[in-house]
Write a protein that holds these residues in place. Structure first.
Motif, PDB file in Angstrom:
ATOM      1  N   ASP A 140      25.951  26.554  26.910  1.00 50.77           N
ATOM      2  CA  ASP A 140      25.512  25.167  26.772  1.00 50.77           C
ATOM      3  C   ASP A 140      26.126  24.298  27.869  1.00 50.77           C
ATOM      4  O   ASP A 140      25.449  23.440  28.452  1.00 50.77           O
ATOM      5  CB  ASP A 140      25.918  24.652  25.383  1.00 50.77           C
ATOM      6  N   PHE A 141      27.387  24.531  28.167  1.00 48.17           N
ATOM      7  CA  PHE A 141      28.064  23.767  29.231  1.00 48.17           C
ATOM      8  C   PHE A 141      27.431  24.040  30.590  1.00 48.17           C
ATOM      9  O   PHE A 141      27.174  23.111  31.370  1.00 48.17           O
ATOM     10  CB  PHE A 141      29.547  24.146  29.249  1.00 48.17           C
ATOM     11  N   VAL A 142      27.179  25.292  30.881  1.00 43.66           N
ATOM     12  CA  VAL A 142      26.593  25.652  32.173  1.00 43.66           C
ATOM     13  C   VAL A 142      25.223  24.997  32.344  1.00 43.66           C
ATOM     14  O   VAL A 142      24.923  24.416  33.388  1.00 43.66           O
ATOM     15  CB  VAL A 142      26.485  27.189  32.305  1.00 43.66           C
ATOM     16  N   LEU A 143      24.401  25.062  31.307  1.00 44.48           N
ATOM     17  CA  LEU A 143      23.054  24.506  31.397  1.00 44.48           C
ATOM     18  C   LEU A 143      23.072  22.981  31.494  1.00 44.48           C
ATOM     19  O   LEU A 143      22.261  22.386  32.210  1.00 44.48           O
ATOM     20  CB  LEU A 143      22.230  24.938  30.180  1.00 44.48           C
ATOM     21  N   ARG A 144      23.992  22.345  30.781  1.00 42.20           N
ATOM     22  CA  ARG A 144      24.009  20.880  30.730  1.00 42.20           C
ATOM     23  C   ARG A 144      24.708  20.243  31.935  1.00 42.20           C
ATOM     24  O   ARG A 144      24.301  19.170  32.390  1.00 42.20           O
ATOM     25  CB  ARG A 144      24.704  20.406  29.452  1.00 42.20           C
ATOM     26  N   PHE A 145      25.760  20.895  32.437  1.00 45.05           N
ATOM     27  CA  PHE A 145      26.603  20.210  33.417  1.00 45.05           C
ATOM     28  C   PHE A 145      26.790  20.945  34.744  1.00 45.05           C
ATOM     29  O   PHE A 145      27.011  20.298  35.769  1.00 45.05           O
ATOM     30  CB  PHE A 145      27.972  19.915  32.794  1.00 45.05           C
ATOM     31  N   VAL A 146      26.734  22.264  34.742  1.00 43.42           N
ATOM     32  CA  VAL A 146      26.846  22.973  36.017  1.00 43.42           C
ATOM     33  C   VAL A 146      25.516  22.897  36.764  1.00 43.42           C
ATOM     34  O   VAL A 146      25.476  22.603  37.965  1.00 43.42           O
ATOM     35  CB  VAL A 146      27.285  24.431  35.794  1.00 43.42           C
ATOM     36  N   PHE A 147      24.412  23.135  36.041  1.00 42.66           N
ATOM     37  CA  PHE A 147      23.084  23.072  36.652  1.00 42.66           C
ATOM     38  C   PHE A 147      22.448  21.696  36.440  1.00 42.66           C
ATOM     39  O   PHE A 147      21.375  21.572  35.865  1.00 42.66           O
ATOM     40  CB  PHE A 147      22.176  24.159  36.059  1.00 42.66           C
ATOM     41  N   CYS A 148      23.133  20.671  36.881  1.00 36.11           N
ATOM     42  CA  CYS A 148      22.560  19.322  36.812  1.00 36.11           C
ATOM     43  C   CYS A 148      22.897  18.584  38.111  1.00 36.11           C
ATOM     44  O   CYS A 148      23.830  18.951  38.824  1.00 36.11           O
ATOM     45  CB  CYS A 148      23.069  18.559  35.596  1.00 36.11           C
TER      46      CYS A 148
END
Length: 350
Positions: free
Chosen positions: A58-66
């Motif tokens: 969830d962290f990767v999708l929400r904040f790394v790939f933004c």
């Protein structure tokens, strides 16, 4: 300056207010602030097995790939939450600054600290501890460390005081219904308090047991959950708040009670020692047998109830004055000062 709060906490049926104070801190900050927490959280076996991989994804999708890039990463609960901040710093923003707030078990569970724990600590730019005893328990004493309480809602800065004679609840207990919060100790006290009006606010895995207590003790009240406005009303009506925790780093309910002109009796924890003073509360040593502890708690309760109105008033006023220093606007101002100092240092290096 873009800020991201990162936490491994989140509400669940047995702890519906877990991590709530972080959201309140976020709301108190004067700038828009992003927040990542454990959004999928419950008491089931599947959740216990899979919550951390889901939380990471969830962290990767929400904040790394933004597209948005964050300058300040504020981690709540050092280990293992720190891994997300390190991941973000390595993949997205090498010059981002990491702030860590230690909560208690993220230190106590890792004594002595392992190699990975110590390696992760090397990435932190600013350490924050909920209390001085917690800071002293950390395996190192970094220069970039300070004590900063979690803070209580600004609404607690405007509370009407009730005289002891106007309060209709003899004893108030607020917290999750579990062993660490001392629910077993409360169970031992209740038969000795049958002539007193006791109110329990909270829920957890032992909610069923508390419901059974209501059938045994007619003067016992139990409220599974209350919103902040309702909770403030219950604090005001109580003659004393009783905290029976075995371990407590923050002691937020103690500060909230003091802000509502209610003295506190608490077992000796980091949070109790950080929050309470003889002028407005009592700290009871846990270095004794449980029967002796129950006996001492009962004596202290009776002493509080028997205080003359002038003495009780002095405790109320002293507790209220202390609690005003712990309001969220004060804490948020200190946090912003820390963030701005780190942000400025980051740009000065360029």
């Amino acid at each position: 300056m873009q800020i991201l709060l990162i936490s491994n906490m989140g509400p669940k049926p047995s702890a519906p207010v877990q991590g709530q104070f972080i959201e309140l801190q976020r709301q108190a900050l004067p700038v828009p602030t992003a927040y990542h927490w454990m959004r999928w959280h419950n008491d089931g076996l599947l959740n216990r097995l899979c919550k951390y991989p889901v939380w990471l994804l969830d962290f990767v999708l929400r904040f790394v790939f933004c597209r948005q890039r964050f300058d300040i990463l504020h981690v709540h609960f050092f280990y293992p939450t720190i891994w997300l901040a390190i991941l973000y710093k390595c993949l997205r923003h090498r010059s981002a600054k990491i702030v860590v707030t230690c909560h208690g078990s993220d230190i106590y569970r890792y004594q002595p600290p392992g190699t990975l724990y110590r390696w992760c600590a090397g990435w932190v730019d600013q350490w924050l501890f909920a209390s001085e005893p917690l800071k002293q328990a950390f395996y190192q004493q970094p220069d970039s460390a300070q004590v900063l309480a979690a803070g209580i809602a600004a609404d607690y800065g405007n509370v009407n005081r009730l005289d002891k004679s106007e309060k209709d609840i003899d004893l108030l207990f607020v917290g999750s219904l579990n062993h660490n919060k001392g629910l077993d100790r409360l169970e031992q006290l209740l038969p000795l308090l049958q002539q007193h009006k006791v109110c329990i606010i909270g829920q957890g895995l032992a909610s069923g047991k508390v419901k059974q207590w209501q059938q045994l003790y007619p003067k016992l009240m139990w409220l599974p959950s209350q919103n902040p406005l309702q909770l403030k009303n219950w604090y005001q009506r109580a003659k004393v708040l009783l905290s029976l925790s075995r371990q407590e780093s923050f002691g937020l309910v103690m500060t909230e009670a003091l802000a509502c002109y209610t003295p506190v009796i608490a077992t000796d924890t980091d949070g109790a020692r950080a929050q309470l003073r003889p002028e407005f509360g009592w700290v009871i040593s846990q270095q004794q047998t449980e029967p002796m502890l129950i006996e001492q708690l009962l004596r202290q309760l009776k002493h509080c109830w028997q205080l003359a109105e002038p003495d009780y008033l002095r405790m109320q006023q002293a507790g209220f004055q202390y609690a005003q220093t712990q309001l969220l606007p004060v804490i948020a101002s200190e946090l912003m000062s820390i963030y701005q100092t780190l942000y400025k240092a980051k740009h000065d290096l360029k």
